[in-house]
Design an enzyme around this catalytic site. Structure first.
Site: not given
Length: 654
Positions: A12, A40, A127, A223, A265
């Site tokens: 992203c 990650h 996060e 994610n 990632s």
């Protein structure tokens, strides 16, 4: 086998920015450290280590660093980390995702007000750990419904809810709904990254269309784990891999449709390897197609896109670029409190102009309103040239005229051009739709002049022409009272006004037209005369003329009833019916001498009298009340009649 690669697969904006930042820093400076793995993904972390980039895992390690650059990864860190880096005199390179920085600002500002912060996400995720480090009041963290029961909420506290940027959007909405039903005073901010929303939505759609699904990402990637869970719900044959080595190609021998997506990632080279193994089309070809289809972003450029998601105050658009476009409310409409979810739907195609390549949060700032403004300006210029009639809404009443909104353009209509007659009060036009033509147009200088008067004049000329073509003297017409004066009334006949003079309003006597008619009344009259554009009207229809059969009704000797209408010193005028008055001389009121009629009569009084004279040609009737009284002899009667005749000859009606 048909292989479909998700458009949103891979890095992203925030991750790409963080990774590129570390590589650039590694080329220019040494030593370079990242606070925690930059992403990650073991492949990327190992490659960076080979280039001399070291990973710091906690504050104690950070405090031992004496020199070098410290790169803050996209997940962000607690405020304490920033403070230590500055205290150590180290170079701070902040690669925190703009979406995460936004959350930091929210929780810091809200907690400084004394509000409690609730973070929806994984408590151990870096996060979330970073977000907690910006809270001035002890925060809550909720990942599952069961966690809500442990909220130690005090009465009177306000609960501000934020979310981990990579959290499942549907699950976030569900948890917020459950919390709201607890009766807490909450303010929820959906801080899930738009790219995450789009990725999750596309994964669910793609997984529902294929026979097997491959989700690529690091085993610790939050994610990617969520993408796997979403995909698994739609497609049972979903496989979670980190690299091509983890993929068993034999599992796909009997399937015809395969979908591939990847976490934020996951590097492109890993996606390429997996895709090359599944598809006849090479990843290089896919990249060439993507590059061919991608747009060049520059302020002022017009772009086409598809709406990905809509919030009340912003629209997220896929513009086939490395990051999405965002249209805030004020760049979509002039309505300050408009709910964009009622105006735009996901999947809609939309055109917009680029305002900024980066809005400060990694997205391209777009404006739909500026495209609409350009289109409206083009229409205004064409309308000015062609004389087209336009319709717009009055949005402002000024001392000198009206401001009319046409599309997203503003048109000024001077007061002198609002109507074909003087308008004392322009306020009545506020919020009204009006028609106008453009007589002067220079949108770039914000000078666009509208003219409504021209249309009204033209319309009236056409209506007047049509009216005079169909009317003639003697014709009965119907109209609306437009104005009433002391001498009569002007009647709008739908194209021209006709004058109904006071003398033509009734066969009877009209003292004051304003007491007989009022503006807006509908009247029926006949055309008495036409002189050019002047029309004379009358309501004294011949068939209603009371003198038509007066000779019979008021023959000499008839006894009639009437009402005192007015009086003079020499007598009283008696209204027998509207339009027919008779004179009752003062000498004919009683046998005895009467000085003035007003001494024995009053206006409006009903009287009974005998007709003693009738002159039809002169429309004169004489009455006598005395003639109905008993006489002492015939000579007296004869004398009375002679007296009446003499008076009638000498007296004229008032």
């Amino acid at each position: 086998m048909k292989v479909t690669l998700a458009k949103t697969a891979g890095f992203c904006f925030g991750v790409r920015r963080a990774v590129e930042t570390v590589y650039q820093e590694a080329e220019c400076n040494a030593p370079v450290y990242t606070y925690g793995p930059i992403i990650h993904n073991e492949e990327v972390v190992n490659d960076l280590q080979a280039r001399g980039v070291q990973v710091i895992h906690d504050l104690e390690e950070l405090k031992r660093i004496q020199e070098g650059s410290i790169v803050i990864r996209s997940h962000g860190v607690a405020k304490e980390v920033y403070d230590i880096i500055r205290k150590q005199g180290l170079k701070l390179v902040d690669a925190t995702c703009p979406f995460v920085l936004k959350i930091h600002r929210i929780v810091q500002e809200e907690s400084e007000k004394g509000n409690r912060i609730l973070i929806i996400g994984n408590d151990s995720h870096p996060e979330v750990e970073g977000i907690k480090g910006w809270c001035k009041t002890p925060p809550y963290v909720v990942e599952e419904e069961k966690d809500i029961d442990f909220i130690d909420f005090l009465p009177g506290e306000r609960l501000v809810i934020v979310s981990q940027t990579t959290f499942n959007n549907k699950k976030f909405q569900d948890l917020v709904e459950i919390i709201s039903k607890k009766g807490y005073d909450i303010f929820a901010c959906n801080t899930i990254c738009n790219a995450t929303e789009a990725r999750q939505r596309e994964t669910a759609q793609l997984a529902g269309e294929v026979d097997a699904m491959i989700v690529i990402g690091g085993k610790n990637s939050s994610n990617t784990q969520k993408l796997y869970a979403i995909s698994k719900q739609e497609c049972a044959n979903t496989y979670y891999i980190q690299t091509l080595v983890d993929l068993d190609l034999t599992a796909f021998e009997s399937v015809s449709r395969v979908g591939i997506t990847a976490g934020a990632s996951t590097p492109n080279n890993i996606i390429k390897e997996v895709h090359d193994s599944m598809s006849e089309k090479s990843f290089e070809e896919l990249l060439q197609e993507e590059e061919k289809n991608s747009i060049q972003i520059a302020p002022g450029k017009l772009v086409e896109g598809e709406v990905l998601s809509v919030k009340p105050d912003e629209i997220i658009v896929n513009i086939n670029y490395k990051s999405e476009g965002v249209i805030p409310r004020n760049e979509y409409t002039n309505q300050p409190n408009a709910d964009l979810t009622t105006m735009v739907q996901p999947g809609d195609k939309i055109s917009a102009k680029v305002v900024k390549n980066n809005d400060g949060e990694g997205q391209v700032l777009l404006s739909y309103k500026r495209v609409a403004l350009d289109l409206a300006n083009d229409k205004l210029e064409a309308a000015c040239e062609n004389g087209d009639v336009l319709t717009g809404k009055v949005v402002q009443v000024l001392e000198g005229g009206l401001t009319v909104l046409y599309g997203e353009s503003r048109v000024f209509v001077p007061a002198s051009l609002v109507s074909d007659s003087y308008e004392k009060n322009l306020e009545k036009y506020m919020d009204q739709e009006i028609e106008f033509v453009i007589t002067e147009c220079n949108p770039r200088k914000r000078r666009v002049i509208g003219n409504r008067k021209m249309l009204l004049v033209a319309q009236k000329e056409e209506a007047q022409k049509a009216l005079f073509e169909r009317i003639e003297v003697g014709m009965t017409v119907e109209g609306t009272v437009k104005n009433v004066t002391d001498f009569g009334a002007f009647i709008d006949l739908g194209g021209a006004d006709g004058l109904l003079h006071i003398s033509e309003m009734s066969w009877g006597r009209v003292e004051n037209p304003k007491k007989t008619l009022k503006v807006g009344d509908t009247v029926k009259a006949f055309i008495k005369d036409i002189q050019g554009t002047k029309i004379a009207l009358s309501m004294k229809f011949p068939e209603l003329n009371p003198w038509a059969n007066a000779a019979e009704k008021y023959a000499i000797g008839n006894v009639i009833n009437g009402k005192v209408a007015r009086m003079t010193d020499f007598g009283a005028f008696i209204e027998l019916e509207p339009g027919v008055d008779a004179l009752l001389h003062v000498s004919q009121i009683a046998k005895e001498h009467i000085e003035k009629p007003s001494s024995v009569l009053s206006i409006g009084q009903e009287i009974t009298a005998k007709v003693v004279d009738f002159k039809e040609a002169e429309k004169k009737i004489s009455l006598s009340m005395k003639a109905l009284l008993p006489e002492e002899d015939a000579d007296a009667d004869q004398a009375a009649e002679e007296t009446v005749e003499a008076v009638a000859e000498e007296t004229t009606e008032e």
